[in-house]
Design an enzyme around this catalytic site. Structure first.
Site, short mmCIF file in Angstrom:
data_model
loop_
_atom_site.label_atom_id
_atom_site.label_comp_id
_atom_site.label_asym_id
_atom_site.label_seq_id
_atom_site.Cartn_x
_atom_site.Cartn_y
_atom_site.Cartn_z
N HIS A 62 0.94 -8.63 10.07
CA HIS A 62 1.99 -7.68 9.44
C HIS A 62 1.42 -6.26 8.42
O HIS A 62 0.66 -6.53 7.73
CB HIS A 62 2.85 -7.92 8.37
CG HIS A 62 4.05 -8.88 8.58
ND1 HIS A 62 4.04 -10.13 8.08
CD2 HIS A 62 4.36 -8.96 9.88
CE1 HIS A 62 5.12 -11.39 8.75
NE2 HIS A 62 4.72 -10.71 10.15
N LYS A 72 -2.61 -5.46 -1.06
CA LYS A 72 -1.33 -6.67 -1.31
C LYS A 72 -2.82 -7.76 -1.93
O LYS A 72 -4.03 -7.25 -2.06
CB LYS A 72 -1.52 -7.23 0.33
CG LYS A 72 -0.46 -7.00 0.82
CD LYS A 72 0.04 -7.85 2.10
CE LYS A 72 1.23 -7.14 2.21
NZ LYS A 72 1.55 -7.67 3.85
N TYR A 132 2.70 -13.15 -3.46
CA TYR A 132 1.52 -11.33 -2.99
C TYR A 132 2.51 -10.13 -4.16
O TYR A 132 3.65 -10.26 -3.58
CB TYR A 132 1.41 -11.57 -2.27
CG TYR A 132 2.34 -11.33 -1.09
CD1 TYR A 132 2.67 -9.54 -0.57
CD2 TYR A 132 3.01 -12.66 -0.25
CE1 TYR A 132 3.57 -9.24 0.09
CE2 TYR A 132 4.15 -12.30 0.64
CZ TYR A 132 4.49 -10.71 1.16
OH TYR A 132 5.78 -10.26 1.78
N ASP A 168 7.33 -11.95 14.84
CA ASP A 168 6.49 -11.57 15.71
C ASP A 168 5.21 -12.23 16.39
O ASP A 168 5.10 -11.94 17.06
CB ASP A 168 5.59 -13.31 13.89
CG ASP A 168 5.60 -11.89 12.99
OD1 ASP A 168 5.71 -10.77 12.84
OD2 ASP A 168 6.21 -13.00 11.80
#
Length: 177
Positions: A62, A72, A132, A168
């Site tokens: 992603h 991130k 995260y 996905d």
């Protein structure tokens, strides 16, 4: 904290520095001043948590398109994951290269992922929790992804995939001009 440069410029493994005694240890997992001194993003606006109940779960790959691209800082707080980032910066000498490392509740490492990378991970233990921090707001219209099994990237996932979302699995393969 120890900042370790991966083979891909800007993508860093971050190790904590433990202060240990008979009770256990104490460590900083994030320090805005240290990140700023390293010329890294030091202003995160959101922290996300992902629980994964099975081994082999794959989440990824992603990213968000500009202007909602994001940095991130990924850490596994329970269990273990194989964390992967793919360089999607077209002018980068490592364009389409990937780097993966194990993040777990024993090594307490984090992976710092700059904007311009796709990100995903595979669980190595059941009941793994991933935390995260992200530098930008989520925008559904800017959400993007690449195939976890794209032959142009050829990520070497450590385990057979036990579960992956329909979204996905249905992502398009990359096509180079």
């Amino acid at each position: 904290m120890n900042f370790i440069q991966s083979p891909i410029e800007g993508l860093l493994e971050i190790e904590i520095e433990r202060i240990e005694d008979d009770r256990g240890f104490f460590a900083r997992s994030f320090c805005a001043d240290e990140f700023k001194n390293m010329n890294l993003c030091h202003s995160f606006i959101q922290t996300n948590l992902s629980f994964n109940n099975k081994i082999g779960v794959l989440r990824g790959m992603h990213y968000q398109a500009e202007p909602f691209d994001e940095v991130k800082l990924v850490r596994c707080t329970q269990g273990a994951i194989f964390d992967v980032a793919v360089d999607l910066r077209e002018n980068s000498p490592t364009y389409l290269n990937w780097f993966g490392c194990e993040l777990n509740d024993i090594n307490h490492k984090a992976l710092y992922i700059p904007s311009g990378f796709a990100h995903g991970y595979q669980t190595l233990k059941p009941d793994s929790i991933v935390s995260y921090m992200v530098s930008n707001s989520y925008s559904p219209s800017h959400e993007r992804g690449i195939r976890y099994d794209d032959p142009l990237i050829n990520i070497n996932w450590p385990l057979p995939i036990s579960d992956i979302s329909i979204k996905d699995r249905a992502r398009d393969f990359l096509v180079l001009d």
